[in-house]
Motif scaffolding. Structure first.
Motif: not given
Length: 86
Positions: A21, A23, A82-84
């Motif tokens: 992932d 972010y 946070a945004k992925k």
């Protein structure tokens, strides 16, 4: 968590390291300040204060976004969520 669930989680992480992932916070991609890697395990942690803990109001404290670098295990904390990145 059972042994097999833990094992499966570990194997999944090892197999999908390339799909780890990424972010961003405030439109800026997060990169490890130690090694420069950009793949993280994410979570949240509560920012406890002594006063709230003393009177039993820990639940009222703010939370922080926590990111652990998948390469060097450096831990970074952010007050904003946070945004992925897909």
């Amino acid at each position: 968590m059972s042994f097999f669930k833990t094992l499966r989680k570990g194997l999944k992480g090892a197999i999908s390291a390339a799909n780890a992932d990424r972010y961003q916070i405030n439109q800026v991609q997060i990169k490890c300040v130690h090694c420069g890697h950009d793949h993280f395990d994410a979570g949240e942690a509560q920012l406890n204060t002594a006063g709230a803990t003393f009177v039993g109001f820990d639940w009222a404290n703010r939370s922080a976004s926590v990111f652990v670098c998948k390469q060097c295990s450096y831990i970074m904390w952010f007050a904003n969520s946070a945004k992925k990145i897909i």
